[in-house]
Design a protein around this motif. Sequence first.
Motif, PDB file in Angstrom:
ATOM      1  N   ASP A  62       0.988  -0.731   0.310  1.00 23.50           N
ATOM      2  CA  ASP A  62       0.184   0.058  -0.617  1.00 23.50           C
ATOM      3  C   ASP A  62       0.692   1.186  -0.141  1.00 23.50           C
ATOM      4  O   ASP A  62       2.007   1.213   0.095  1.00 23.50           O
ATOM      5  N   ALA A  63       0.274   3.017  -0.340  1.00 14.09           N
ATOM      6  CA  ALA A  63       0.292   3.512  -0.229  1.00 14.09           C
ATOM      7  C   ALA A  63       1.456   4.282   0.942  1.00 14.09           C
ATOM      8  O   ALA A  63       2.656   4.606   1.436  1.00 14.09           O
ATOM      9  N   THR A  64       0.635   3.614   1.741  1.00 12.89           N
ATOM     10  CA  THR A  64       1.589   3.911   3.323  1.00 12.89           C
ATOM     11  C   THR A  64       1.326   1.625   3.502  1.00 12.89           C
ATOM     12  O   THR A  64      -0.097   1.911   4.268  1.00 12.89           O
ATOM     13  N   PRO A  65       2.501   1.264   3.545  1.00  9.91           N
ATOM     14  CA  PRO A  65       2.422  -0.131   4.321  1.00  9.91           C
ATOM     15  C   PRO A  65       2.423  -0.378   5.358  1.00  9.91           C
ATOM     16  O   PRO A  65       2.181   0.095   6.326  1.00  9.91           O
ATOM     17  N   ALA A  66       1.104  -1.307   5.135  1.00 13.29           N
ATOM     18  CA  ALA A  66       0.822  -1.855   6.205  1.00 13.29           C
ATOM     19  C   ALA A  66       1.228  -3.344   6.963  1.00 13.29           C
ATOM     20  O   ALA A  66       1.418  -3.713   5.776  1.00 13.29           O
ATOM     21  N   LEU A  67       0.828  -3.316   8.203  1.00 16.64           N
ATOM     22  CA  LEU A  67       2.064  -5.028   8.988  1.00 16.64           C
ATOM     23  C   LEU A  67       1.134  -5.783   8.977  1.00 16.64           C
ATOM     24  O   LEU A  67      -0.090  -6.000   8.754  1.00 16.64           O
ATOM     25  N   LEU A  68       1.779  -6.240   7.523  1.00 10.91           N
ATOM     26  CA  LEU A  68       0.599  -7.975   7.659  1.00 10.91           C
ATOM     27  C   LEU A  68       1.336  -9.442   9.043  1.00 10.91           C
ATOM     28  O   LEU A  68       0.375 -10.199   8.782  1.00 10.91           O
ATOM     29  N   GLY A  69       3.065  -9.067   9.118  1.00 14.84           N
ATOM     30  CA  GLY A  69       2.665 -10.050   9.984  1.00 14.84           C
ATOM     31  C   GLY A  69       4.249  -9.548  10.035  1.00 14.84           C
ATOM     32  O   GLY A  69       4.415  -8.847   9.740  1.00 14.84           O
ATOM     33  N   GLN A  70       4.585 -10.610  11.569  1.00 14.24           N
ATOM     34  CA  GLN A  70       5.967 -10.156  12.495  1.00 14.24           C
ATOM     35  C   GLN A  70       5.918 -11.127  13.124  1.00 14.24           C
ATOM     36  O   GLN A  70       5.434 -12.149  13.529  1.00 14.24           O
ATOM     37  N   THR A  71       8.432 -11.247  13.247  1.00 12.84           N
ATOM     38  CA  THR A  71       8.190 -12.504  13.971  1.00 12.84           C
ATOM     39  C   THR A  71       8.010 -12.196  15.525  1.00 12.84           C
ATOM     40  O   THR A  71       7.913 -11.074  15.271  1.00 12.84           O
ATOM     41  N   ALA A  72       8.119 -13.855  15.944  1.00 11.34           N
ATOM     42  CA  ALA A  72       8.281 -13.379  17.768  1.00 11.34           C
ATOM     43  C   ALA A  72       9.041 -12.215  18.129  1.00 11.34           C
ATOM     44  O   ALA A  72      10.864 -12.461  16.952  1.00 11.34           O
ATOM     45  N   ASP A  73       9.569 -11.842  19.586  1.00 12.34           N
ATOM     46  CA  ASP A  73      10.610 -10.857  19.154  1.00 12.34           C
ATOM     47  C   ASP A  73      12.245 -11.648  19.761  1.00 12.34           C
ATOM     48  O   ASP A  73      11.367 -13.068  20.561  1.00 12.34           O
ATOM     49  N   GLN A  74      12.720 -11.943  19.509  1.00 14.42           N
ATOM     50  CA  GLN A  74      13.591 -12.851  19.330  1.00 14.42           C
ATOM     51  C   GLN A  74      14.832 -11.910  21.182  1.00 14.42           C
ATOM     52  O   GLN A  74      15.639 -12.963  21.569  1.00 14.42           O
ATOM     53  N   LEU A  75      14.015 -11.158  21.582  1.00 16.71           N
ATOM     54  CA  LEU A  75      14.578 -10.275  23.104  1.00 16.71           C
ATOM     55  C   LEU A  75      16.446 -10.507  22.978  1.00 16.71           C
ATOM     56  O   LEU A  75      17.326  -9.647  22.268  1.00 16.71           O
ATOM     57  N   THR A  76      17.036 -11.808  24.329  1.00 21.79           N
ATOM     58  CA  THR A  76      18.689 -11.367  23.602  1.00 21.79           C
ATOM     59  C   THR A  76      18.697 -12.301  23.670  1.00 21.79           C
ATOM     60  O   THR A  76      20.661 -12.674  23.010  1.00 21.79           O
ATOM     61  N   GLY A  77      17.972 -12.970  22.507  1.00 23.35           N
ATOM     62  CA  GLY A  77      18.392 -14.042  21.042  1.00 23.35           C
ATOM     63  C   GLY A  77      20.394 -13.383  20.518  1.00 23.35           C
ATOM     64  O   GLY A  77      20.094 -12.429  20.426  1.00 23.35           O
ATOM     65  N   ALA A  78      21.150 -14.468  20.257  1.00 28.33           N
ATOM     66  CA  ALA A  78      22.185 -13.714  20.310  1.00 28.33           C
ATOM     67  C   ALA A  78      22.131 -13.780  18.512  1.00 28.33           C
ATOM     68  O   ALA A  78      21.263 -14.664  17.794  1.00 28.33           O
ATOM     69  N   TRP A  79      22.746 -12.974  17.154  1.00 28.54           N
ATOM     70  CA  TRP A  79      23.136 -12.988  16.463  1.00 28.54           C
ATOM     71  C   TRP A  79      24.182 -12.628  15.714  1.00 28.54           C
ATOM     72  O   TRP A  79      24.892 -11.502  15.687  1.00 28.54           O
ATOM     73  N   ALA A  80      25.311 -13.792  15.328  1.00 29.66           N
ATOM     74  CA  ALA A  80      26.744 -13.699  15.254  1.00 29.66           C
ATOM     75  C   ALA A  80      26.567 -12.754  14.287  1.00 29.66           C
ATOM     76  O   ALA A  80      25.537 -12.623  12.926  1.00 29.66           O
ATOM     77  N   ALA A  81      28.318 -12.460  13.974  1.00 29.20           N
ATOM     78  CA  ALA A  81      28.855 -12.013  12.196  1.00 29.20           C
ATOM     79  C   ALA A  81      28.439 -13.039  11.745  1.00 29.20           C
ATOM     80  O   ALA A  81      28.181 -14.600  11.381  1.00 29.20           O
ATOM     81  N   SER A  82      28.249 -12.779  10.339  1.00 32.05           N
ATOM     82  CA  SER A  82      28.201 -13.066   9.048  1.00 32.05           C
ATOM     83  C   SER A  82      27.054 -14.856   9.055  1.00 32.05           C
ATOM     84  O   SER A  82      27.463 -15.911   9.235  1.00 32.05           O
ATOM     85  N   THR A  83      26.182 -14.080   9.661  1.00 33.97           N
ATOM     86  CA  THR A  83      24.944 -14.975   9.580  1.00 33.97           C
ATOM     87  C   THR A  83      23.464 -14.977   9.230  1.00 33.97           C
ATOM     88  O   THR A  83      22.695 -14.078   9.712  1.00 33.97           O
ATOM     89  N   ALA A  84      23.050 -15.879   8.480  1.00 37.22           N
ATOM     90  CA  ALA A  84      21.969 -15.688   8.104  1.00 37.22           C
ATOM     91  C   ALA A  84      21.030 -15.973   8.882  1.00 37.22           C
ATOM     92  O   ALA A  84      21.253 -16.856   9.990  1.00 37.22           O
ATOM     93  N   LYS A  85      19.880 -15.047   9.596  1.00 33.23           N
ATOM     94  CA  LYS A  85      18.755 -15.157  10.231  1.00 33.23           C
ATOM     95  C   LYS A  85      17.491 -15.126   9.865  1.00 33.23           C
ATOM     96  O   LYS A  85      16.606 -14.746   9.045  1.00 33.23           O
ATOM     97  N   THR A  86      16.731 -17.154   9.421  1.00 30.95           N
ATOM     98  CA  THR A  86      15.387 -17.485   9.369  1.00 30.95           C
ATOM     99  C   THR A  86      15.060 -17.521  10.443  1.00 30.95           C
ATOM    100  O   THR A  86      14.824 -17.464  11.131  1.00 30.95           O
ATOM    101  N   LEU A  87      13.802 -16.322  10.188  1.00 31.68           N
ATOM    102  CA  LEU A  87      12.985 -16.721  11.365  1.00 31.68           C
ATOM    103  C   LEU A  87      11.321 -16.264  11.165  1.00 31.68           C
ATOM    104  O   LEU A  87      11.109 -15.812   9.795  1.00 31.68           O
ATOM    105  N   ALA A  88      10.302 -16.812  11.952  1.00 34.48           N
ATOM    106  CA  ALA A  88       9.199 -17.338  11.200  1.00 34.48           C
ATOM    107  C   ALA A  88       8.181 -16.390  11.601  1.00 34.48           C
ATOM    108  O   ALA A  88       8.122 -15.818  12.402  1.00 34.48           O
TER     109      ALA A  88
END
Length: 166
Positions: A62-88
Amino acid sequence: MFRENIARSHVLNDGGVLTTQIMLATALPLYAGDVVTNLTFASGGTAAASPTNWWFALYSDDATPALLGQTADQLTGAWAASTAKTLALSSAVQITRTGVYYAAVMVKAGTVPSLVGLATLTGAVTGITTGDKTLTTVSGSALTGTAPATIASPSVSAFVPRVVAT
Protein backbone atom coordinates in the motif's frame (compact mmCIF):
# COMPACT_ATOMS: atom_id res chain seq x y z
CA MET A 1 8.15 -20.38 -2.65
CA PHE A 2 11.41 -18.45 -2.68
CA ARG A 3 11.58 -14.70 -3.32
CA GLU A 4 14.53 -12.36 -2.91
CA ASN A 5 15.08 -8.67 -3.44
CA ILE A 6 18.74 -9.06 -4.53
CA ALA A 7 20.33 -12.11 -6.12
CA ARG A 8 23.02 -13.59 -3.88
CA SER A 9 25.61 -13.02 -6.61
CA HIS A 10 24.87 -9.27 -6.50
CA VAL A 11 25.54 -8.84 -2.78
CA LEU A 12 28.67 -6.70 -2.66
CA ASN A 13 28.69 -4.85 0.64
CA ASP A 14 28.62 -5.17 4.40
CA GLY A 15 26.58 -2.21 5.58
CA GLY A 16 26.35 -0.66 9.02
CA VAL A 17 22.88 0.62 8.27
CA LEU A 18 20.92 -0.37 11.34
CA THR A 19 20.40 2.07 14.20
CA THR A 20 19.25 0.72 17.53
CA GLN A 21 15.46 0.86 17.92
CA ILE A 22 14.91 2.12 14.33
CA MET A 23 13.22 -0.10 11.74
CA LEU A 24 14.80 -0.62 8.33
CA ALA A 25 12.43 -1.77 5.57
CA THR A 26 13.47 -2.96 2.13
CA ALA A 27 11.40 -3.53 -1.01
CA LEU A 28 10.56 -7.14 -1.80
CA PRO A 29 8.65 -8.16 -4.94
CA LEU A 30 5.94 -10.72 -4.17
CA TYR A 31 3.36 -12.35 -6.42
CA ALA A 32 -0.34 -13.12 -6.02
CA GLY A 33 -0.59 -16.61 -4.56
CA ASP A 34 2.72 -16.49 -2.68
CA VAL A 35 2.54 -17.63 0.93
CA VAL A 36 5.21 -16.05 3.10
CA THR A 37 6.07 -17.94 6.27
CA ASN A 38 9.69 -16.88 6.91
CA LEU A 39 11.99 -13.92 6.36
CA THR A 40 15.79 -14.19 6.23
CA PHE A 41 18.33 -11.39 6.66
CA ALA A 42 22.10 -11.97 6.97
CA SER A 43 24.52 -10.11 9.19
CA GLY A 44 27.83 -8.93 7.85
CA GLY A 45 31.10 -8.63 9.75
CA THR A 46 29.53 -7.05 12.85
CA ALA A 47 27.51 -9.14 15.30
CA ALA A 48 24.75 -7.88 17.57
CA ALA A 49 26.15 -7.13 21.03
CA SER A 50 23.84 -7.08 24.05
CA PRO A 51 20.56 -7.29 22.10
CA THR A 52 17.35 -6.77 24.08
CA ASN A 53 14.78 -6.84 21.25
CA TRP A 54 14.93 -7.80 17.59
CA TRP A 55 12.46 -9.01 15.01
CA PHE A 56 11.54 -9.10 11.33
CA ALA A 57 8.23 -7.98 9.81
CA LEU A 58 6.37 -7.99 6.49
CA TYR A 59 4.47 -4.93 5.25
CA SER A 60 1.94 -4.48 2.44
CA ASP A 61 2.40 -2.83 -0.94
CA ASP A 62 0.00 0.00 0.00
CA ALA A 63 0.98 3.68 -0.34
CA THR A 64 1.36 3.64 3.45
CA PRO A 65 2.52 0.06 3.98
CA ALA A 66 0.53 -1.80 6.66
CA LEU A 67 1.87 -4.55 8.87
CA LEU A 68 0.96 -8.00 7.53
CA GLY A 69 3.00 -10.16 9.88
CA GLN A 70 5.79 -10.12 12.42
CA THR A 71 8.16 -12.69 13.84
CA ALA A 72 8.44 -13.29 17.56
CA ASP A 73 10.65 -10.82 19.39
CA GLN A 74 14.02 -12.56 19.67
CA LEU A 75 14.78 -10.61 22.88
CA THR A 76 18.37 -11.36 23.96
CA GLY A 77 18.91 -14.06 21.32
CA ALA A 78 22.35 -13.92 19.72
CA TRP A 79 22.94 -12.78 16.14
CA ALA A 80 26.56 -13.57 15.30
CA ALA A 81 28.61 -11.95 12.55
CA SER A 82 28.29 -13.41 9.04
CA THR A 83 25.15 -15.33 9.95
CA ALA A 84 21.86 -15.66 8.08
CA LYS A 85 18.86 -15.56 10.40
CA THR A 86 15.60 -17.10 9.25
CA LEU A 87 12.63 -16.24 11.45
CA ALA A 88 9.07 -17.48 11.10
CA LEU A 89 6.23 -14.99 10.93
CA SER A 90 3.65 -15.50 13.69
CA SER A 91 1.31 -16.77 10.97
CA ALA A 92 1.67 -17.33 7.24
CA VAL A 93 0.81 -14.37 5.00
CA GLN A 94 -1.12 -15.09 1.78
CA ILE A 95 -0.25 -12.53 -0.91
CA THR A 96 -3.41 -11.55 -2.76
CA ARG A 97 -1.95 -9.19 -5.37
CA THR A 98 1.38 -8.90 -7.14
CA GLY A 99 3.38 -5.91 -5.98
CA VAL A 100 6.35 -4.51 -4.14
CA TYR A 101 6.02 -5.28 -0.44
CA TYR A 102 8.44 -4.41 2.38
CA ALA A 103 10.44 -6.72 4.64
CA ALA A 104 11.66 -5.02 7.80
CA VAL A 105 14.25 -5.62 10.49
CA MET A 106 14.64 -3.90 13.86
CA VAL A 107 17.35 -4.51 16.43
CA LYS A 108 17.65 -2.86 19.84
CA ALA A 109 21.18 -3.58 21.06
CA GLY A 110 24.35 -2.05 22.46
CA THR A 111 25.84 -2.79 19.03
CA VAL A 112 23.55 -3.61 16.13
CA PRO A 113 24.68 -6.08 13.47
CA SER A 114 25.77 -4.95 10.04
CA LEU A 115 23.80 -6.41 7.14
CA VAL A 116 24.89 -7.82 3.79
CA GLY A 117 23.45 -6.20 0.71
CA LEU A 118 24.20 -3.55 -1.85
CA ALA A 119 25.24 0.05 -1.32
CA THR A 120 23.68 2.39 -3.85
CA LEU A 121 23.06 6.08 -4.42
CA THR A 122 20.15 7.86 -2.78
CA GLY A 123 18.80 8.83 -6.20
CA ALA A 124 18.72 5.19 -7.27
CA VAL A 125 16.98 4.12 -4.05
CA THR A 126 14.10 6.56 -4.53
CA GLY A 127 13.54 5.66 -8.19
CA ILE A 128 13.52 7.63 -11.40
CA THR A 129 10.09 7.03 -12.87
CA THR A 130 6.56 7.56 -11.62
CA GLY A 131 5.45 4.59 -9.58
CA ASP A 132 8.95 3.46 -8.57
CA LYS A 133 8.88 2.29 -4.97
CA THR A 134 11.64 3.36 -2.61
CA LEU A 135 14.06 0.47 -2.21
CA THR A 136 14.97 0.99 1.45
CA THR A 137 13.67 3.19 4.24
CA VAL A 138 14.20 3.75 7.94
CA SER A 139 11.39 4.73 10.29
CA GLY A 140 10.18 4.68 13.86
CA SER A 141 11.96 5.53 17.08
CA ALA A 142 12.35 3.86 20.45
CA LEU A 143 10.99 0.59 18.99
CA THR A 144 11.13 -2.51 21.18
CA GLY A 145 9.15 -5.76 20.90
CA THR A 146 6.37 -4.85 18.48
CA ALA A 147 6.49 -3.71 14.87
CA PRO A 148 4.59 -0.49 14.08
CA ALA A 149 1.18 -0.88 12.44
CA THR A 150 2.41 1.04 9.37
CA ILE A 151 5.61 2.37 7.85
CA ALA A 152 4.95 6.01 8.65
CA SER A 153 7.17 9.00 7.84
CA PRO A 154 10.02 6.94 6.38
CA SER A 155 13.42 8.35 5.42
CA VAL A 156 15.44 6.97 2.53
CA SER A 157 18.45 4.73 3.15
CA ALA A 158 21.10 4.27 0.45
CA PHE A 159 21.86 0.66 1.45
CA VAL A 160 19.68 -2.22 0.30
CA PRO A 161 20.03 -5.30 2.54
CA ARG A 162 19.38 -8.69 0.98
CA VAL A 163 16.21 -10.38 2.20
CA VAL A 164 14.73 -13.74 1.28
CA ALA A 165 11.10 -14.70 1.81
CA THR A 166 10.11 -18.36 1.96
